[in-house]
Design a protein around this motif. Structure first.
Motif, PDB file in Angstrom:
ATOM      1  N   ILE A   1       0.979  -1.206   0.014  1.00  0.00           N
ATOM      2  CA  ILE A   1      -0.007  -0.030   0.079  1.00  0.00           C
ATOM      3  C   ILE A   1       0.898   1.165   0.076  1.00  0.00           C
ATOM      4  O   ILE A   1       1.966   1.060   0.528  1.00  0.00           O
ATOM      5  CB  ILE A   1      -1.044  -0.093   1.273  1.00  0.00           C
ATOM      6  N   ARG A   2       0.528   2.331  -0.701  1.00  0.00           N
ATOM      7  CA  ARG A   2       1.064   3.250  -0.701  1.00  0.00           C
ATOM      8  C   ARG A   2       0.391   4.542  -0.342  1.00  0.00           C
ATOM      9  O   ARG A   2      -0.720   4.845  -0.477  1.00  0.00           O
ATOM     10  CB  ARG A   2       1.801   3.826  -2.327  1.00  0.00           C
ATOM     11  N   LEU A   3       1.116   5.376   0.616  1.00  0.00           N
ATOM     12  CA  LEU A   3       0.558   6.305   1.171  1.00  0.00           C
ATOM     13  C   LEU A   3       1.416   7.709   1.178  1.00  0.00           C
ATOM     14  O   LEU A   3       2.392   7.714   1.350  1.00  0.00           O
ATOM     15  CB  LEU A   3      -0.093   6.355   2.632  1.00  0.00           C
ATOM     16  N   ALA A   4       0.462   8.608   0.405  1.00  0.00           N
ATOM     17  CA  ALA A   4       1.321   9.916  -0.107  1.00  0.00           C
ATOM     18  C   ALA A   4       0.340  11.320   0.620  1.00  0.00           C
ATOM     19  O   ALA A   4      -0.744  11.189   0.492  1.00  0.00           O
ATOM     20  CB  ALA A   4       1.398  10.037  -1.345  1.00  0.00           C
TER      21      ALA A   4
ATOM     22  N   LEU B   1       5.162   7.293   1.105  1.00  0.00           N
ATOM     23  CA  LEU B   1       5.540   5.996   1.817  1.00  0.00           C
ATOM     24  C   LEU B   1       4.858   4.798   1.078  1.00  0.00           C
ATOM     25  O   LEU B   1       3.703   4.748   0.459  1.00  0.00           O
ATOM     26  CB  LEU B   1       5.136   6.086   3.254  1.00  0.00           C
ATOM     27  N   ARG B   2       5.632   3.662   1.099  1.00  0.00           N
ATOM     28  CA  ARG B   2       5.160   2.332   0.600  1.00  0.00           C
ATOM     29  C   ARG B   2       5.407   1.369   1.855  1.00  0.00           C
ATOM     30  O   ARG B   2       6.522   1.338   2.364  1.00  0.00           O
ATOM     31  CB  ARG B   2       5.870   2.043  -0.688  1.00  0.00           C
ATOM     32  N   PHE B   3       4.261   0.698   1.838  1.00  0.00           N
ATOM     33  CA  PHE B   3       4.209  -0.175   2.969  1.00  0.00           C
ATOM     34  C   PHE B   3       4.122  -1.587   2.455  1.00  0.00           C
ATOM     35  O   PHE B   3       3.239  -1.931   1.434  1.00  0.00           O
ATOM     36  CB  PHE B   3       3.030  -0.092   4.083  1.00  0.00           C
TER      37      PHE B   3
ATOM     38  N   LYS C   1       5.387  -8.978   9.296  1.00  0.00           N
ATOM     39  CA  LYS C   1       6.069  -7.339   9.464  1.00  0.00           C
ATOM     40  C   LYS C   1       5.422  -6.573   8.438  1.00  0.00           C
ATOM     41  O   LYS C   1       4.823  -6.932   7.515  1.00  0.00           O
ATOM     42  CB  LYS C   1       7.613  -7.738   9.225  1.00  0.00           C
ATOM     43  N   LEU C   2       5.759  -5.374   8.786  1.00  0.00           N
ATOM     44  CA  LEU C   2       5.416  -4.213   7.473  1.00  0.00           C
ATOM     45  C   LEU C   2       6.847  -3.581   7.376  1.00  0.00           C
ATOM     46  O   LEU C   2       7.716  -3.348   8.311  1.00  0.00           O
ATOM     47  CB  LEU C   2       4.468  -3.113   8.206  1.00  0.00           C
ATOM     48  N   VAL C   3       7.235  -3.512   5.834  1.00  0.00           N
ATOM     49  CA  VAL C   3       8.338  -2.907   5.770  1.00  0.00           C
ATOM     50  C   VAL C   3       8.069  -1.530   5.005  1.00  0.00           C
ATOM     51  O   VAL C   3       7.096  -1.319   4.267  1.00  0.00           O
ATOM     52  CB  VAL C   3       9.073  -3.598   4.479  1.00  0.00           C
ATOM     53  N   ILE C   4       8.547  -0.351   5.832  1.00  0.00           N
ATOM     54  CA  ILE C   4       8.079   1.014   5.363  1.00  0.00           C
ATOM     55  C   ILE C   4       9.195   1.512   4.741  1.00  0.00           C
ATOM     56  O   ILE C   4      10.469   1.552   5.197  1.00  0.00           O
ATOM     57  CB  ILE C   4       7.883   1.698   6.708  1.00  0.00           C
ATOM     58  N   GLU C   5       9.130   1.999   3.690  1.00  0.00           N
ATOM     59  CA  GLU C   5       9.952   2.813   2.616  1.00  0.00           C
ATOM     60  C   GLU C   5       9.387   4.261   2.452  1.00  0.00           C
ATOM     61  O   GLU C   5       8.380   4.417   2.044  1.00  0.00           O
ATOM     62  CB  GLU C   5      10.052   1.985   1.237  1.00  0.00           C
ATOM     63  N   CYS C   6      10.336   5.009   2.770  1.00  0.00           N
ATOM     64  CA  CYS C   6      10.200   6.637   2.478  1.00  0.00           C
ATOM     65  C   CYS C   6      10.668   6.864   0.913  1.00  0.00           C
ATOM     66  O   CYS C   6      11.725   6.607   0.575  1.00  0.00           O
ATOM     67  CB  CYS C   6      10.881   7.268   3.461  1.00  0.00           C
ATOM     68  N   LEU C   7       9.634   6.774   0.171  1.00  0.00           N
ATOM     69  CA  LEU C   7      10.059   7.318  -1.699  1.00  0.00           C
ATOM     70  C   LEU C   7      10.385   8.640  -1.767  1.00  0.00           C
ATOM     71  O   LEU C   7      11.215   8.837  -2.486  1.00  0.00           O
ATOM     72  CB  LEU C   7       8.815   6.771  -2.211  1.00  0.00           C
ATOM     73  N   GLU C   8       9.704   9.794  -0.859  1.00  0.00           N
ATOM     74  CA  GLU C   8      10.150  10.955  -1.268  1.00  0.00           C
ATOM     75  C   GLU C   8       9.565  11.731   0.230  1.00  0.00           C
ATOM     76  O   GLU C   8       8.872  11.222   0.828  1.00  0.00           O
ATOM     77  CB  GLU C   8       9.463  11.666  -2.198  1.00  0.00           C
TER      78      GLU C   8
ATOM     79  N   ASP D   1      -3.992   7.711  17.284  1.00  0.00           N
ATOM     80  CA  ASP D   1      -4.164   8.979  16.349  1.00  0.00           C
ATOM     81  C   ASP D   1      -3.384   8.586  15.204  1.00  0.00           C
ATOM     82  O   ASP D   1      -3.598   7.894  14.376  1.00  0.00           O
ATOM     83  CB  ASP D   1      -4.239  10.130  16.992  1.00  0.00           C
ATOM     84  N   GLU D   2      -2.262   9.444  15.149  1.00  0.00           N
ATOM     85  CA  GLU D   2      -1.264   9.314  14.045  1.00  0.00           C
ATOM     86  C   GLU D   2      -0.155   8.314  14.341  1.00  0.00           C
ATOM     87  O   GLU D   2       0.208   8.345  15.575  1.00  0.00           O
ATOM     88  CB  GLU D   2      -0.710  10.878  13.744  1.00  0.00           C
ATOM     89  N   LEU D   3       0.371   7.842  13.356  1.00  0.00           N
ATOM     90  CA  LEU D   3       1.587   6.718  13.365  1.00  0.00           C
ATOM     91  C   LEU D   3       2.967   7.645  13.102  1.00  0.00           C
ATOM     92  O   LEU D   3       2.868   8.325  12.083  1.00  0.00           O
ATOM     93  CB  LEU D   3       1.320   5.792  12.446  1.00  0.00           C
ATOM     94  N   ALA D   4       3.830   7.649  13.979  1.00  0.00           N
ATOM     95  CA  ALA D   4       5.034   8.369  13.692  1.00  0.00           C
ATOM     96  C   ALA D   4       5.954   7.315  13.203  1.00  0.00           C
ATOM     97  O   ALA D   4       6.263   6.163  13.649  1.00  0.00           O
ATOM     98  CB  ALA D   4       5.740   8.870  15.176  1.00  0.00           C
ATOM     99  N   VAL D   5       5.974   7.455  11.676  1.00  0.00           N
ATOM    100  CA  VAL D   5       6.749   6.542  10.834  1.00  0.00           C
ATOM    101  C   VAL D   5       8.420   6.715  10.871  1.00  0.00           C
ATOM    102  O   VAL D   5       9.151   5.605  11.268  1.00  0.00           O
ATOM    103  CB  VAL D   5       6.380   6.578   9.516  1.00  0.00           C
ATOM    104  N   PHE D   6       8.902   7.664  10.700  1.00  0.00           N
ATOM    105  CA  PHE D   6      10.425   8.095  10.771  1.00  0.00           C
ATOM    106  C   PHE D   6      10.471   9.416  11.717  1.00  0.00           C
ATOM    107  O   PHE D   6       9.309   9.962  12.038  1.00  0.00           O
ATOM    108  CB  PHE D   6      10.936   8.357   9.381  1.00  0.00           C
TER     109      PHE D   6
END
Length: 185
Positions: A5-8, A18-20, A41-48, A70-75
């Motif tokens: 899944i990709r969230l932008a 981000l791509r999960f 697991k979830l692999v989280i990639e920061c694309l931009e 509420d919100e998820l702190a990813v990086f």
């Protein structure tokens, strides 16, 4: 069920793209890591959107993304919006349940609870004395939800949905803790 899944979002500062990737327990994690996933697991990639030229990646337990109210702190300095956090939770939970059902682990009730949005046949607002309810038909059953004063019906139903999701995720976290404790005994 999509494995990625990709969230932008450009509305937050900093924005993110981000791509999960969902990695099942026992599968190679990949993404530059040579280990095997001991649990989902979830692999989280920061694309931009974080730093120029760098594409940070991290791996978390799939259920970890469900423990934030509420919100998820990813990086560091990068937080998903509440809507994207809810989207991520729902997607990860569906992936976990789909895998459990496919392997016969017996979580059919959970699967029904998070399956595709139910078909709503009709919705009406019903008033009893000083209280209002939203009444609707879901799969042939009538349901009523108490509406909060000072809110529109839609706002109140959105709040109720959010509260139900948070409660369900807390129960899921308790279930995970109980299962982990059972292995420690």
């Amino acid at each position: 069920m999509a494995k990625q899944i990709r969230l932008a979002c450009t509305k937050t500062k900093p924005g993110y793209d981000l791509r999960f990737t969902f990695v099942e327990a026992g599968d190679p994690i990949g993404h530059g890591r040579k280990s095997i996933a001991d649990k989902h697991k979830l692999v989280i990639e920061c694309l931009e959107g974080r730093t120029k030229g760098e594409r940070p990646t991290q791996v978390i337990d799939a259920l970890t993304c469900m423990h934030f109210p509420d919100e998820l702190a990813v990086f560091e300095n990068l937080v998903l919006s509440q809507a994207d956090t809810d989207t991520l939770r729902t997607w990860a939970l569906k992936a976990i349940v789909a895998k459990a059902v496919a392997s016969g682990e017996g979580v059919v009730d959970a699967c029904i609870a998070i399956d595709v949005s139910p078909r709503i046949n009709s919705v009406s607002i019903v008033s009893y004395a000083a209280t209002r309810y939203a009444a609707f038909m879901v799969n042939g059953r009538t349901q009523e939800i108490l509406l909060e004063d000072g809110m529109t019906a839609a706002e109140s139903l959105q709040k109720t949905a959010s509260d139900f999701r948070a409660r369900a995720l807390r129960y899921l976290a308790f279930a995970e803790a109980a299962e982990t404790a059972s292995r420690a005994i």
